[in-house]
Motif scaffolding. Structure first.
Motif, PDB file in Angstrom:
ATOM      1  N   ALA A   1      53.516  18.960  18.488  1.00 14.16           N
ATOM      2  CA  ALA A   1      54.643  19.753  19.005  1.00 14.16           C
ATOM      3  C   ALA A   1      54.143  21.067  19.607  1.00 14.16           C
ATOM      4  CB  ALA A   1      55.656  20.027  17.898  1.00 14.16           C
ATOM      5  N   GLU A   2      53.209  21.717  18.932  1.00 15.02           N
ATOM      6  CA  GLU A   2      52.658  22.970  19.453  1.00 15.02           C
ATOM      7  C   GLU A   2      51.880  22.732  20.741  1.00 15.02           C
ATOM      8  OE1 GLU A   2      52.222  25.264  15.148  1.00 15.02           O
ATOM      9  OE2 GLU A   2      50.426  24.408  16.087  1.00 15.02           O
ATOM     10  N   ALA A   3      51.069  21.688  20.760  1.00 22.01           N
ATOM     11  CA  ALA A   3      50.281  21.381  21.964  1.00 22.01           C
ATOM     12  C   ALA A   3      51.188  20.992  23.139  1.00 22.01           C
ATOM     13  CB  ALA A   3      49.275  20.278  21.671  1.00 22.01           C
ATOM     14  N   MET A   4      52.274  20.270  22.871  1.00 24.01           N
ATOM     15  CA  MET A   4      53.226  19.902  23.933  1.00 24.01           C
ATOM     16  C   MET A   4      53.865  21.146  24.533  1.00 24.01           C
ATOM     17  SD  MET A   4      55.154  16.564  22.265  1.00 24.01           S
ATOM     18  CE  MET A   4      56.425  16.496  23.554  1.00 24.01           C
ATOM     19  N   ALA A   5      54.302  22.065  23.673  1.00 27.38           N
ATOM     20  CA  ALA A   5      54.944  23.290  24.155  1.00 27.38           C
ATOM     21  C   ALA A   5      53.960  24.115  24.987  1.00 27.38           C
ATOM     22  CB  ALA A   5      55.486  24.110  22.983  1.00 27.38           C
ATOM     23  N   GLN A   6      52.744  24.260  24.476  1.00 29.12           N
ATOM     24  CA  GLN A   6      51.731  25.020  25.215  1.00 29.12           C
ATOM     25  C   GLN A   6      51.381  24.313  26.517  1.00 29.12           C
ATOM     26  OE1 GLN A   6      50.478  28.165  24.336  1.00 29.12           O
ATOM     27  NE2 GLN A   6      49.876  28.007  26.478  1.00 29.12           N
ATOM     28  N   GLY A   7      51.312  22.996  26.478  1.00 29.42           N
ATOM     29  CA  GLY A   7      50.970  22.215  27.662  1.00 29.42           C
ATOM     30  C   GLY A   7      51.979  22.358  28.784  1.00 29.42           C
ATOM     31  N   VAL A   8      53.260  22.309  28.461  1.00 27.23           N
ATOM     32  CA  VAL A   8      54.276  22.435  29.514  1.00 27.23           C
ATOM     33  C   VAL A   8      54.391  23.885  29.983  1.00 27.23           C
ATOM     34  CG1 VAL A   8      56.419  22.745  28.156  1.00 27.23           C
ATOM     35  CG2 VAL A   8      56.470  21.464  30.310  1.00 27.23           C
ATOM     36  N   LEU A   9      54.181  24.835  29.094  1.00 31.17           N
ATOM     37  CA  LEU A   9      54.174  26.249  29.478  1.00 31.17           C
ATOM     38  C   LEU A   9      53.094  26.481  30.537  1.00 31.17           C
ATOM     39  CD1 LEU A   9      55.211  29.257  28.116  1.00 31.17           C
ATOM     40  CD2 LEU A   9      52.749  29.287  27.761  1.00 31.17           C
ATOM     41  N   THR A  10      51.915  25.924  30.288  1.00 33.15           N
ATOM     42  CA  THR A  10      50.797  26.073  31.210  1.00 33.15           C
ATOM     43  C   THR A  10      51.014  25.274  32.498  1.00 33.15           C
ATOM     44  OG1 THR A  10      49.298  26.420  29.348  1.00 33.15           O
ATOM     45  CG2 THR A  10      48.296  25.775  31.444  1.00 33.15           C
ATOM     46  N   ALA A  11      51.418  24.024  32.361  1.00 33.82           N
ATOM     47  CA  ALA A  11      51.579  23.147  33.523  1.00 33.82           C
ATOM     48  C   ALA A  11      52.628  23.656  34.502  1.00 33.82           C
ATOM     49  CB  ALA A  11      51.933  21.729  33.072  1.00 33.82           C
ATOM     50  N   LEU A  12      53.734  24.188  33.970  1.00 31.72           N
ATOM     51  CA  LEU A  12      54.824  24.634  34.842  1.00 31.72           C
ATOM     52  C   LEU A  12      54.851  26.148  35.022  1.00 31.72           C
ATOM     53  CD1 LEU A  12      57.704  22.189  33.832  1.00 31.72           C
ATOM     54  CD2 LEU A  12      55.898  21.916  35.534  1.00 31.72           C
ATOM     55  N   GLU A  13      53.854  26.816  34.440  1.00 32.35           N
ATOM     56  CA  GLU A  13      53.682  28.263  34.610  1.00 32.35           C
ATOM     57  C   GLU A  13      54.964  29.038  34.310  1.00 32.35           C
ATOM     58  OE1 GLU A  13      52.168  28.546  38.619  1.00 32.35           O
ATOM     59  OE2 GLU A  13      50.157  27.951  37.982  1.00 32.35           O
ATOM     60  N   THR A  14      55.449  28.870  33.073  1.00 31.12           N
ATOM     61  CA  THR A  14      56.679  29.542  32.655  1.00 31.12           C
ATOM     62  C   THR A  14      56.391  30.587  31.585  1.00 31.12           C
ATOM     63  OG1 THR A  14      57.161  27.857  30.997  1.00 31.12           O
ATOM     64  CG2 THR A  14      58.117  27.530  33.196  1.00 31.12           C
ATOM     65  N   ASP A  15      57.414  31.359  31.266  1.00 34.42           N
ATOM     66  CA  ASP A  15      57.300  32.386  30.229  1.00 34.42           C
ATOM     67  C   ASP A  15      57.504  31.821  28.832  1.00 34.42           C
ATOM     68  OD1 ASP A  15      56.980  34.702  32.035  1.00 34.42           O
ATOM     69  OD2 ASP A  15      59.036  34.221  32.631  1.00 34.42           O
ATOM     70  N   LEU A  16      58.403  30.855  28.708  1.00 34.15           N
ATOM     71  CA  LEU A  16      58.689  30.203  27.430  1.00 34.15           C
ATOM     72  C   LEU A  16      58.813  28.703  27.645  1.00 34.15           C
ATOM     73  CD1 LEU A  16      60.683  33.023  27.322  1.00 34.15           C
ATOM     74  CD2 LEU A  16      60.883  32.143  25.037  1.00 34.15           C
ATOM     75  N   ALA A  17      58.491  27.952  26.593  1.00 36.12           N
ATOM     76  CA  ALA A  17      58.651  26.501  26.656  1.00 36.12           C
ATOM     77  C   ALA A  17      59.010  25.979  25.274  1.00 36.12           C
ATOM     78  CB  ALA A  17      57.368  25.845  27.142  1.00 36.12           C
ATOM     79  N   ILE A  18      59.817  24.932  25.270  1.00 35.74           N
ATOM     80  CA  ILE A  18      60.234  24.285  24.031  1.00 35.74           C
ATOM     81  C   ILE A  18      59.790  22.828  24.094  1.00 35.74           C
ATOM     82  CG2 ILE A  18      62.547  23.564  24.808  1.00 35.74           C
ATOM     83  CD1 ILE A  18      62.089  25.305  21.494  1.00 35.74           C
ATOM     84  N   SER A  19      59.401  22.278  22.952  1.00 35.32           N
ATOM     85  CA  SER A  19      59.013  20.869  22.899  1.00 35.32           C
ATOM     86  C   SER A  19      59.670  20.209  21.696  1.00 35.32           C
ATOM     87  CB  SER A  19      57.495  20.729  22.797  1.00 35.32           C
ATOM     88  OG  SER A  19      57.032  21.158  21.531  1.00 35.32           O
ATOM     89  N   VAL A  20      59.862  18.903  21.808  1.00 36.43           N
ATOM     90  CA  VAL A  20      60.388  18.129  20.682  1.00 36.43           C
ATOM     91  C   VAL A  20      59.650  16.806  20.588  1.00 36.43           C
ATOM     92  CG1 VAL A  20      62.684  19.180  20.698  1.00 36.43           C
ATOM     93  CG2 VAL A  20      62.282  17.132  22.051  1.00 36.43           C
ATOM     94  N   THR A  21      59.332  16.426  19.361  1.00 37.13           N
ATOM     95  CA  THR A  21      58.739  15.122  19.082  1.00 37.13           C
ATOM     96  C   THR A  21      59.258  14.671  17.725  1.00 37.13           C
ATOM     97  OG1 THR A  21      56.685  13.849  18.921  1.00 37.13           O
ATOM     98  CG2 THR A  21      56.587  16.153  18.167  1.00 37.13           C
ATOM     99  N   GLY A  22      59.749  13.450  17.663  1.00 34.79           N
ATOM    100  CA  GLY A  22      60.339  13.011  16.405  1.00 34.79           C
ATOM    101  C   GLY A  22      60.597  11.525  16.352  1.00 34.79           C
ATOM    102  N   ILE A  23      61.208  11.118  15.260  1.00 37.48           N
ATOM    103  CA  ILE A  23      61.537   9.718  15.017  1.00 37.48           C
ATOM    104  C   ILE A  23      63.058   9.607  14.939  1.00 37.48           C
ATOM    105  CG2 ILE A  23      61.218   7.744  13.481  1.00 37.48           C
ATOM    106  CD1 ILE A  23      58.662   9.328  12.457  1.00 37.48           C
ATOM    107  N   ALA A  24      63.648   9.119  16.012  1.00 34.70           N
ATOM    108  CA  ALA A  24      65.107   9.027  16.089  1.00 34.70           C
ATOM    109  C   ALA A  24      65.655   7.775  15.417  1.00 34.70           C
ATOM    110  CB  ALA A  24      65.564   9.082  17.547  1.00 34.70           C
TER     111      ALA A  24
END
Length: 169
Positions: free
Chosen positions: A86-109
């Motif tokens: 979850a932390e790596a996903m949030a950091q990854g999208v923050l970096t990839a899309l060059e944003t100030d904040l990013a949220i990520s979710v990973t789970g078992i629905a």
């Protein structure tokens, strides 16, 4: 757990868009178990194009690795549903899309996929901000049904994003 309605989700999404716009901050999402629900909620709000840069739906582990730069070793060691991912996903999208904040979710629905260690309803929500290490929080929603897990995850992710935006300078 109290019942979460679409009105609740869209109200939070509106707050997120307003806060991000007021603070001139950009946001992005990395979604696995919600399949784009968070991004859909945000983009349902008029004016969302100013703060929302986009999202990556990383349902498959290869997408997590290739698009979000989540190290495969982390996925293999901790599993796709984990604090580290979850932390790596949030950091990854923050970096990839060059944003100030990013949220990520990973789970078992559900209805399948759960285990004793990670039962259905287990969700990690990650948050990344510029100049701060990403962090993640664990939620255990229980086996409340696939769509309810996804809706509650969307709600909690928007709530976390709103809280981070409220504290952002």
């Amino acid at each position: 757990m109290t019942r979460i309605s679409l009105k609740d989700i869209f109200s939070l999404a509106s707050d997120v868009v307003s806060l991000a716009t007021e603070r001139d901050l950009t946001i992005a999402t990395a979604e696995s178990c919600t399949g784009g629900l968070i991004g859909a909620a945000i983009t349902s709000i008029p004016g969302s194009s100013a703060p929302f840069k986009g999202g990556i739906i990383a349902y498959d582990n290869a997408v997590k690795a290739n698009q979000l730069d989540v190290p495969e070793a982390i996925i293999e060691t901790h599993g796709a549903v984990s604090e580290e991912v979850a932390e790596a996903m949030a950091q990854g999208v923050l970096t990839a899309l060059e944003t100030d904040l990013a949220i990520s979710v990973t789970g078992i629905a559900g209805p399948g996929g759960g285990s004793e260690e990670k039962p259905i309803g287990t969700v990690w929500i990650g948050l990344a901000q510029k100049s701060q290490p990403a962090k993640a929080a664990l939620f255990n929603f229980g086996d409340i049904g696939r769509n309810k897990v996804r809706d509650v995850t969307c709600y909690e992710a928007l709530k976390a994003l709103k809280a981070a935006l409220s504290q952002a300078q």
